[in-house]
Scaffold this motif. Structure first.
Motif, PDB file in Angstrom:
ATOM      1  N   ALA A   1      52.056  60.112   9.269  1.00  0.00           N
ATOM      2  CA  ALA A   1      52.166  58.800   8.542  1.00  0.00           C
ATOM      3  C   ALA A   1      53.402  58.246   8.920  1.00  0.00           C
ATOM      4  N   ALA A   2      54.296  58.926   8.759  1.00  0.00           N
ATOM      5  CA  ALA A   2      55.856  58.292   9.181  1.00  0.00           C
ATOM      6  C   ALA A   2      55.929  57.703  10.468  1.00  0.00           C
ATOM      7  N   PHE A   3      55.242  58.624  11.564  1.00  0.00           N
ATOM      8  CA  PHE A   3      55.050  57.978  13.083  1.00  0.00           C
ATOM      9  C   PHE A   3      54.259  56.833  12.954  1.00  0.00           C
ATOM     10  N   ASP A   4      53.139  56.628  12.597  1.00  0.00           N
ATOM     11  CA  ASP A   4      52.212  55.462  12.506  1.00  0.00           C
ATOM     12  C   ASP A   4      52.940  54.221  11.918  1.00  0.00           C
ATOM     13  N   GLN A   5      53.588  54.445  10.732  1.00  0.00           N
ATOM     14  CA  GLN A   5      54.452  53.600  10.156  1.00  0.00           C
ATOM     15  C   GLN A   5      55.400  53.040  11.170  1.00  0.00           C
TER      16      GLN A   5
END
Length: 201
Positions: free
Chosen positions: A180-184
């Motif tokens: 999720a952090a990478f996607d953001q």
């Protein structure tokens, strides 16, 4: 004595052994590689240009997993996103090589060729030359930081009774925090990059 049918030493074996040593201990030395392969240290130097040559063998091996055909996708932002995701997956498989590779200059021809394609893609998209390397470096920072995050424990924080807000935030995100952090981060990067093209226009 008959010569062995399979050579005792070649660049592939050196790369494989060096990668294993880095995975085990975070580092390697040429004498360690020689001992692991049962040869003299001088024999390793017949195949590579010293330690720096071994580092580039490792770099080529890890980067071979990056799908460079993603750089042919259109439009440019779709290509960058696909390349970044493939880049992250390749390095996530070898997280302990990241500090080693990120602190030595890139010399491997096949890896340089991939960067050449990335630069060409960004220039063709309309980015000015002075913007290209900061953009690529920023993307690398995001990708490699996230690859390390994937190798970290899922629970990187241990909340206590004194940190209830942190505990609630961790519970809310659930598993897959690193993804999720990478996607953001990738979405924010691409939004910023698009804005640079808007400024240029």
């Amino acid at each position: 004595m008959a010569r062995p049918r399979t050579p005792l030493l070649d660049r592939e074996r050196i790369a494989t052994t060096a990668l294993r040593l880095v995975a085990e201990q975070g580092e390697f030395s040429v004498p360690q590689i020689a001992r692991a392969l049962g040869v003299q240290t001088a024999s390793v130097y017949h195949h590579v240009d010293g330690r720096a040559g071994v580092v580039e063998l490792i770099r080529e091996r890890v980067c071979a997993g990056i799908a460079d055909e993603t750089l042919e996708l259109e439009p440019w932002d779709r290509a960058m996103e696909a390349w970044a995701r493939s880049y992250r997956a390749s390095f996530a498989a070898y997280p302990r090589v990241i500090p080693l590779l990120m602190t030595t200059p890139v010399r491997a021809p096949r890896v340089l060729a991939q960067y050449e394609r990335a630069v060409g893609m960004l220039l063709a998209a309309g980015f000015t030359r002075d913007r290209v390397m900061p953009l690529l470096t920023a993307l690398e920072n995001l990708v490699l930081g996230s690859a390390l995050d994937l190798a970290a424990p899922e629970a990187m924080w241990e909340p206590s009774a004194d940190t209830p807000l942190l505990a609630d935030a961790l519970a809310a995100v659930g598993p897959g925090r690193a993804d999720a952090a990478f996607d953001q981060g990738l979405a924010a990067f691409l939004t910023y990059a698009r804005s640079l093209l808007g400024e240029a226009g």
